[in-house]
Write an enzyme that holds these catalytic residues in place. Structure first.
Site, PDB file in Angstrom:
ATOM      1  N   HIS A  97       0.815  -1.247   0.435  1.00  0.00           N
ATOM      2  CA  HIS A  97      -0.052  -0.501  -0.217  1.00  0.00           C
ATOM      3  C   HIS A  97       0.710   1.815  -0.366  1.00  0.00           C
ATOM      4  CE1 HIS A  97       0.371  -0.051   4.902  1.00  0.00           C
ATOM      5  NE2 HIS A  97       0.234   0.691   4.564  1.00  0.00           N
ATOM      6  N   ASP A 108      -0.217  -7.623   1.614  1.00  0.00           N
ATOM      7  CA  ASP A 108       0.649  -6.656   1.478  1.00  0.00           C
ATOM      8  C   ASP A 108       2.022  -6.314   1.595  1.00  0.00           C
ATOM      9  OD1 ASP A 108       0.751  -3.360   1.570  1.00  0.00           O
ATOM     10  OD2 ASP A 108      -0.128  -3.985   3.821  1.00  0.00           O
ATOM     11  N   SER A 118       3.961   2.502   7.929  1.00  0.00           N
ATOM     12  CA  SER A 118       3.667   1.596   7.152  1.00  0.00           C
ATOM     13  C   SER A 118       5.092   0.961   6.496  1.00  0.00           C
ATOM     14  CB  SER A 118       2.972   1.998   6.028  1.00  0.00           C
ATOM     15  OG  SER A 118       1.604   1.557   6.519  1.00  0.00           O
TER      16      SER A 118
END
Length: 246
Positions: free
Chosen positions: A67, A111, A192
């Protein structure tokens, strides 16, 4: 749990000037350059700039979250304080962005993403790779941590210095790891793509997970979710080999 991307979005004209060093929820500042595998990512997508983290697993490749995709990505290695012109830092453009083919933006399954650097990172005391686990490698999940330049609170700002926090692994699925630090300790927006690091064989730090998503508010109770790296070891090897021979 709401699936909330943990990236930080900033306007193109906004840098890191004036940001605080008090980031990672309820964590502490890491010893400078104690995590030489850490990578700070600047990602351009349209008119926005995104910040994510990643980690060096090969002199030519960064592992991060899918992402964290964008039209253009620049990697900064060997950093501790992003506001300082540290001699240890290496800034390298990304040549090829390789997200997992089955990545799902809604469920955040798969992911995971590789970034091929435009040129090899120079391995030094401040820039080095981290091991990834074999599928059945024994790991000490009681000794895990996560680090990043993300926020300490929801809607906060990015950190100028790398911060770290201990994480307790609660349970695992086939492709994900669920965990959280004590109290409200944990990762937040901007973290992230960074590694969940646990103790592997011979007490070697090993990247067992990738920061994927967490509660809508970083302070809210609930597990943070990490992509389980060992589940993708064959995919990682295949993509590195294919890109290296291209």
């Amino acid at each position: 749990m709401l699936r909330v991307y943990w990236i930080t979005i900033t306007a193109v004209c906004v840098g890191l000037e004036g940001v605080s060093g008090d980031k990672i929820i309820d964590g502490t500042e890491a010893k400078a350059h104690s995590r030489p595998y850490m990578a700070f990512l600047r990602i351009r997508k349209g008119k926005n700039m995104y910040n994510c983290d990643g980690f060096l697993i090969h002199p030519n490749f960064i592992l991060t979250a899918a992402h964290c995709q964008g039209e253009n990505i620049t990697v900064r290695l060997g950093a501790h304080n992003l506001l300082k012109n540290e001699r240890s830092q290496q800034v390298i453009p990304v040549e090829k962005i390789i997200p997992h083919e089955c990545y799902n933006e809604i469920t955040l399954v798969d992911d995971i993403m590789l970034l091929k650097l435009k040129h090899r990172a120079r391995i030094t005391c401040e820039v080095n790779t981290i091991s990834i686990p074999k599928i059945n490698e024994p790991l000490d999940l009681n000794k895990c941590s996560v680090a990043g330049w993300g926020d300490t609170k929801t809607n906060g700002t990015g950190s100028s210095v790398l911060r770290e926090v201990n994480i307790n692994v609660r349970f695992k699925s086939l492709s994900q790891i669920f965990g959280r630090g004590s109290g409200k300790k944990g990762a937040c927006h901007g973290d992230s793509g960074g590694p969940l690091v646990c103790t592997g064989t011979s007490n070697i730090p090993t990247a067992v997970g990738i920061v994927s998503y967490g509660p809508k508010r970083c302070e809210d109770p609930g597990s943070e979710v990490y992509t389980k790296v060992s589940a993708y070891r064959d995919w990682i090897k295949k993509k590195i080999n294919a890109s290296s021979s291209a």
